[in-house]
Structure formats: structure tokens, C-alpha cells
Write a protein that holds these residues in place. Structure first.
Motif, PDB file in Angstrom:
ATOM      1  N   GLU A   1       0.793  -1.136   0.042  1.00  0.00           N
ATOM      2  CA  GLU A   1       0.008   0.068   0.111  1.00  0.00           C
ATOM      3  C   GLU A   1       0.810   1.168  -0.120  1.00  0.00           C
ATOM      4  N   SER A   2       2.106   1.170   0.493  1.00  0.00           N
ATOM      5  CA  SER A   2       2.872   2.250   0.635  1.00  0.00           C
ATOM      6  C   SER A   2       3.808   2.827  -0.672  1.00  0.00           C
ATOM      7  N   GLY A   3       3.691   1.615  -1.654  1.00  0.00           N
ATOM      8  CA  GLY A   3       4.501   1.830  -2.772  1.00  0.00           C
ATOM      9  C   GLY A   3       5.926   1.325  -2.684  1.00  0.00           C
ATOM     10  N   LEU A   4       6.431   0.727  -1.606  1.00  0.00           N
ATOM     11  CA  LEU A   4       7.518   0.365  -1.453  1.00  0.00           C
ATOM     12  C   LEU A   4       7.829  -1.012  -2.272  1.00  0.00           C
ATOM     13  N   ALA A   5       6.789  -1.867  -2.476  1.00  0.00           N
ATOM     14  CA  ALA A   5       6.966  -3.075  -3.146  1.00  0.00           C
ATOM     15  C   ALA A   5       7.519  -2.926  -4.290  1.00  0.00           C
ATOM     16  N   ALA A   6       7.490  -1.822  -5.206  1.00  0.00           N
ATOM     17  CA  ALA A   6       7.644  -1.726  -6.665  1.00  0.00           C
ATOM     18  C   ALA A   6       9.123  -1.562  -6.868  1.00  0.00           C
ATOM     19  N   ALA A   7       9.899  -1.533  -5.721  1.00  0.00           N
ATOM     20  CA  ALA A   7      11.349  -0.924  -5.884  1.00  0.00           C
ATOM     21  C   ALA A   7      12.184  -2.087  -5.246  1.00  0.00           C
ATOM     22  N   ALA A   8      12.464  -3.310  -5.914  1.00  0.00           N
ATOM     23  CA  ALA A   8      13.414  -4.231  -5.541  1.00  0.00           C
ATOM     24  C   ALA A   8      14.897  -3.829  -5.905  1.00  0.00           C
ATOM     25  N   ALA A   9      15.731  -3.859  -4.990  1.00  0.00           N
ATOM     26  CA  ALA A   9      17.123  -3.389  -5.090  1.00  0.00           C
ATOM     27  C   ALA A   9      17.798  -4.068  -3.949  1.00  0.00           C
ATOM     28  N   VAL A  10      19.112  -3.742  -3.861  1.00  0.00           N
ATOM     29  CA  VAL A  10      20.265  -4.186  -2.984  1.00  0.00           C
ATOM     30  C   VAL A  10      20.211  -2.955  -2.126  1.00  0.00           C
ATOM     31  N   HIS A  11      19.277  -2.983  -1.055  1.00  0.00           N
ATOM     32  CA  HIS A  11      19.485  -1.967  -0.080  1.00  0.00           C
ATOM     33  C   HIS A  11      20.162  -2.191   1.151  1.00  0.00           C
ATOM     34  N   ARG A  12      20.849  -1.401   1.779  1.00  0.00           N
ATOM     35  CA  ARG A  12      21.442  -1.359   2.723  1.00  0.00           C
ATOM     36  C   ARG A  12      21.143  -0.230   3.897  1.00  0.00           C
ATOM     37  N   GLY A  13      22.283   0.783   4.056  1.00  0.00           N
ATOM     38  CA  GLY A  13      22.006   1.683   5.314  1.00  0.00           C
ATOM     39  C   GLY A  13      20.589   2.316   5.007  1.00  0.00           C
ATOM     40  N   CYS A  14      20.148   2.968   6.348  1.00  0.00           N
ATOM     41  CA  CYS A  14      18.971   3.879   5.836  1.00  0.00           C
ATOM     42  C   CYS A  14      19.000   4.848   7.032  1.00  0.00           C
ATOM     43  N   GLY A  15      17.993   5.804   6.985  1.00  0.00           N
ATOM     44  CA  GLY A  15      17.655   6.709   8.017  1.00  0.00           C
ATOM     45  C   GLY A  15      16.272   7.520   7.788  1.00  0.00           C
ATOM     46  N   ALA A  16      15.833   8.162   8.881  1.00  0.00           N
ATOM     47  CA  ALA A  16      14.660   8.887   8.728  1.00  0.00           C
ATOM     48  C   ALA A  16      14.717  10.201   9.263  1.00  0.00           C
ATOM     49  N   ALA A  17      14.007  11.295   8.610  1.00  0.00           N
ATOM     50  CA  ALA A  17      13.845  12.537   8.803  1.00  0.00           C
ATOM     51  C   ALA A  17      12.919  13.368   8.226  1.00  0.00           C
TER      52      ALA A  17
END
Length: 537
Positions: free
Chosen positions: A408-424
Motif C-alpha cells: 500500500e505504501s508503494g515500496l513493493a515496486a522497488a526491489a534493489a540491494v538496499h543497505r543503510g537507511c535513515g529517517a527525517a
């Protein structure tokens, strides 16, 4: 049956959109090293969110690797700093700021270690870590050697906390394993004879390091004296909280395929490793997992800080609820709620790196965002598991359960090699946005476009008796509490204030700050939908 992308009745839909390219955040961390399978290429990398120029807007820094086997940087491997110009627009200021870096960089940790009002940066790396001092004129100086920070081990991450409550931030460095490019060897899948990265069991672990801030720009290595250096692990990340409410920050360290550490602060300059006693060394299965990124915040609004971390496919993303201690200073214990919360079912098929407990939909309950991908780029050749995976969003229903809002958020469409993350909140609209480092493809910047109906408050701290950043303070708004820390996720750091979603609550709120110095400060009648600064009195 709900259609894909549909939120349950009564729940606001979480909606995220990747705007990195349009925003000017154009950064690609080169992917894996190919058939040579240099082990260092299996676990990068992190990012930091912090306001480097003091204009009130959070900026974005990405770590980058280096050429192998030399571990030397070239322009392709430069770390990158993007200045937030407002309205979700960024400018690459790497060269102007002098932060291209040196060697193979892994993680980043932002904080004002010298209490001069400017946020500095520690960059963890393979054999070469850096302490970058913020001049205040848009540039940084490499003060690693002068500060006495060793950089000859494989440091994956770092974190700032004031372990001795002297008002100066100390540095915790997370070390991984003993490896060198000179002795690198290629492992192979026994059945298909495919070259793969070696398993962590092929390498000996390392102890972490603790550096005490002397207050004169230099640090003292107190790893041995504090007890931190007595425990060798295979560290991935560190998260801080006062889990037993005795007024001192403790440290949780995730370890890759060996038991995790929980360093309880004894208050006399030493730590006791209590993960087994507290129930967080391994999940209830009794077996260590590939523990990656972690966050240490209160997800169920009971006032006690909980632990969440990611792991690989089949291991789930464990969640440990802090059951409390019966009183300050007593040994707190944790109960694994991965199964009961629904996360076991939701995460068993995923491989995660970064974990953030953040209220994405501003309803007053912390949700869970994870950045995902498998560690092995050839995993699809011999298992029904994908290397590239979409990130995940799990919405907290306020009753101890999470639902999967990835589609529902739209994240499912972006498969990739994800690593570090942050929020702001990059654009100042009160909704938390998310940044993610990606290997071999464009970094992601997820603008939060959820309905703006819910109210919010962001609290920024300025310590006077405590450290300038207020790291270690507990801020309470209603039934919510957040610990001020810049360490979260995988090898990453977010220094952008404490965000509180307030749901549909109307009228002003009460804000209480419990400072590391012991001072307690209360603000009554605080209006919502704004960012406030609280100065310690």
C-alpha cells in the motif's frame, strides 16, 4: 479480502514515493566485486542524516567503498554529502565540504562531540576510519590522528553516547571480523560450484572499541578498562538506550551469526555484558542469527525501550519487548514477541539490513521500516530467494501487532540491494521521510505523502549541563517516549530531532525531558504541528 495497496478500514494509508533523482540526490554505491568476492564488498554501507551547516534542514551523507584489493578511493568511490536546500531539493557539496573520504568507508555516526554547536561526523571503515570535525564554515577537517582514534581494524559502524555522564560524547566503534584483501579467498557453493562470499564462520571476530572523550579534542581508548574489549563478536551495528532506567545509557550490539551483546552500564566506567541474562543474546530458537541493523525504542508505549533488529531469510526480524525491571537499576528482562506481534510471519521470507522504529503514519505508534536485500548476490542460483528485495513497512496497530503495509505504501515496486537507511522530515511537513543506500543503483529518498490529517511534534534538544546534543535524554509526550540517540539502523545515523506522531489529538500537549545530567524539565501547553527546541535549564 483487501485489494493490493488497500489499508484496512479505520486505518490511514501510508504512502511513500521515491523522489531521489528529482530531488538531486544522485548517488550510486558500486555493487559487489564480481568473481573475486572480496569479503569487504559483502556488507557496505551506511548513511548519516544531520544538519551540517546549521540552517535547520537535515542534510544527507552517504558512505562509499573503495577499489579492491588496494582499498584506495577514486572519484567513483567518493563519499557524498548532499545539502538540503528546502522543498525537497538537494545539492551535492562533497568537494566544498571536503568529505570525499579515504579508504573503504562503511558506516557513519553524526553528533557534536566537542560541544561547539556544530555537528561532526565519524566515518567507520576497513582499516581507515575518520573523525571529521565540523569547522562551521561548510567544511570538515580530518582530525582522526590528532584525536587518537585508531583506524586499523575493520569498523562497520560507530555510535555516540555519554557513557560516564560528564557532558561529553564518547565514541563506540563496532568492529566486524579479521579479514584482509591480501588473504582473501573465494568460497564456493558445494553443489553448483558457484563462487560466493564466504560465511562469517570463516573469520575470527573482533572486540569493539570504546573511546572516552577527554574534552580537549582527544580521546582515550578505554576498551579494556571498561570491559567492552573483553568480548569478541562479529559486530554489525550498535543502538543505545537506558533499558533499566538507572540514568545511564546502555549499548546493544548486533553480531553476525554469533550471540548479540547487551552492555549494561555499571555507572563506574565499566560495563557488564548481560545479553543472555536479559534474554536478547539470541532469539527463542536458541540459535544465533545474522543480526544486522537495530533500533532501541519503545514500540508499545509502555515507557520501556524495546529492541528490534533484522536478519536473513528464514531467521525473521526479531522483536524483543522490554518487560521492565521492577525498579530503576534492577536487571530488566526482555520477552521475544516476534511471533506474537505478527512479524515472524511477515518477515520470514525477507533479508534485512536496516531497521528503524518510526511513526510513519503519525498515529502515535511507532511503525517499523526495514531496508532489505540478501547478502549473497548469487543466492538465486541455488535457493528460492532473491538478492534484490523491496524495503518493508510494518504498521503498528497499537495493540501489539503489525500489519504489512509494503504494497500500500508503494515500496513493493522497488526491489534493489538496499543497505543503510535513515529517517527525517526533510521537507518540514511533519511526516517522516526515508533515505536508503543502494548497492549498484540509485540511492532512494522516499517522500512521505501519507494523508496529513494526523498531528505531530518534533523536539530538538540543546543541553547545557548535559552534552550539547542531549544524547541520552528521554523525551515524553503523552504516553510516548523516545530516547535521544543518533545511532539507528544499519551502520547509519539520524540526527534530526525527536519525532512524535500525535494522531487526531487536538489541543496542546505536555512535553517532559529527562536530561542525562538528571535535570527534569516540563513544558506545558505546547502547540502541535511544529518543531520546537528545548534548552536545558
Amino acid at each position: 479480502m483487501l485489494a493490493a495497496g488497500q489499508a484496512p478500514p479505520g486505518h490511514a494509508r501510508a504512502l511513500l514515493r521515491d523522489v531521489a533523482s528529482a530531488a538531486g540526490v544522485r548517488f550510486v554505491h558500486p555493487a559487489a566485486s564480481g568473481p573475486a568476492k572480496y569479503y569487504v564488498d559483502s556488507v557496505p554501507g551506511g548513511l548519516a542524516i544531520f544538519d551540517y551547516n546549521g540552517d535547520g534542514r537535515p542534510d544527507l551523507f552517504f558512505t562509499n567503498g573503495a577499489q579492491t584489493p588496494s582499498l584506495e578511493k577514486s572519484s567513483e568511490y567518493a563519499n557524498r554529502l548532499f545539502r538540503n536546500d528546502g522543498n525537497m531539493r538537494f545539492t551535492d557539496v562533497t568537494d566544498a565540504a571536503g568529505v570525499r573520504g579515504a579508504g573503504y568507508s562503511m558506516g557513519a555516526a553524526a553528533a557534536d562531540y566537542d560541544n561547539d554547536g556544530r555537528v561532526d561526523l565519524f566515518v567507520a571503515g576497513m582499516r581507515r576510519s575518520q573523525l571529521l570535525h565540523n569547522r562551521g564554515n561548510g567544511r570538515f577537517d580530518d582530525v582522526t590522528k590528532r584525536a587518537g582514534i585508531s583506524s586499523d581494524e575493520w569498523a562497520v559502524a560507530g555510535g555516540w553516547f555519554d557513557y560516564d555522564n560528564d557532558g561529553r560524547l564518547d565514541l563506540f566503534v563496532v568492529n566486524y571480523v579479521q579479514w584482509s584483501p591480501e588473504t582473501n579467498h573465494v568460497c564456493r557453493d558445494e553443489v553448483r560450484n558457484i563462487a560466493i562470499y564466504c560465511h562469517p564462520r570463516s573469520f575470527q571476530g573482533l572486540p569493539n572499541r570504546l573511546y572516552r572523550n577527554r574534552g580537549d579534542g582527544t580521546f582515550e581508548d578505554v576498551s579494556a578498562r571498561s570491559g567492552i574489549g573483553r568480548h569478541a563478536g562479529k559486530g554489525m551495528s550498535v543502538a543505545f538506550a537506558d533499558f533499566d532506567h538507572d540514568g545511564r545509557l546502555d549499548a546493544f550490539v548486533t553480531n553476525d551469526t554469533v550471540p548479540n551483546f547487551l552492555f549494561r552500564n555499571n555507572g563506574d566506567g565499566t560495563f557488564a555484558e548481560t545479553a543472555l541474562l536479559a534474554g536478547v543474546s539470541v532469539p527463542d530458537s536458541g540459535r544465533p542469527v545474522s543480526s544486522m541493523g537495530a533500533d532501541f525504542q519503545d514500540y508499545d508505549n509502555d515507557g520501556w525501550e524495546d529492541i528490534h533488529f533484522t536478519a536473513l531469510t528464514g531467521e525473521t526480524f526479531p522483536l524483543f519487548r522490554n518487560a521492565g525491571s521492577g525498579g530503576p537499576g534492577r536487571n530488566a528482562t526482555f520477552v521475544e514477541t516476534t511471533q506474537a506481534s505478527g512479524l515472524a510471519r511477515l518477515t520470514v521470507q525477507s533479508s534485512g539490513w536496516c531497521s528503524i522504529l518510526a511513526d510513519v503514519d503519525n498515529d502515535g505508534w511507532k511503525d517499523i521500516f526495514t531496508s532489505n536485500s540478501h547478502v549473497n548476490d548469487r543466492i538465486g542460483d541455488f535457493e528460492a530467494v532473491r538478492w534484490k528485495q523491496p524495503n518493508s513497512l510494518f504498521i503498528n496497530d497499537g495493540r501489539g501487532h503489525f500489519r504489512d503495509a509494503t504494497s500500500e505504501s508503494g515500496l513493493a515496486a522497488a526491489a534493489a540491494v538496499h543497505r543503510g537507511c535513515g529517517a527525517a522530515d526533510f521537507d518540514g511537513d511533519g511526516r517522516l521521510d526515508l533515505a536508503v543506500l543502494v548497492l549498484g543503483a540509485q540511492a532512494e529518498l522516499w517522500k512521505n505523502e501519507s494523508a496529513p490529517d494526523h498531528r505531530w511534534l518534533i523536539v530538538r534538544l540543546a543541553g547545557t549541563k548535559s552534552n550539547r546534543d542531549g544524547i541520552g535524554a528521554r523525551v515524553i509526550v503523552g504516553n510516548q517516549v523516545r530516547t535521544m540517540t543518533t545511532a539507528l539502523g544499519y551502520a547509519s545515523s539520524s540526527h534530526a530531532g525527536l519525532h512524535f506522531g500525535l494522531g487526531s489529538a487536538s489541543g496542546p500537549v505536555r512535553v517532559e525531558v529527562q536530561w542525562p545530567s538528571g535535570t527534569r524539565q516540563t513544558l506545558e501547553g505546547v502547540k502541535t504541528n511544529q518543531t520546537i527546541q528545548v534548552i536545558e535549564k
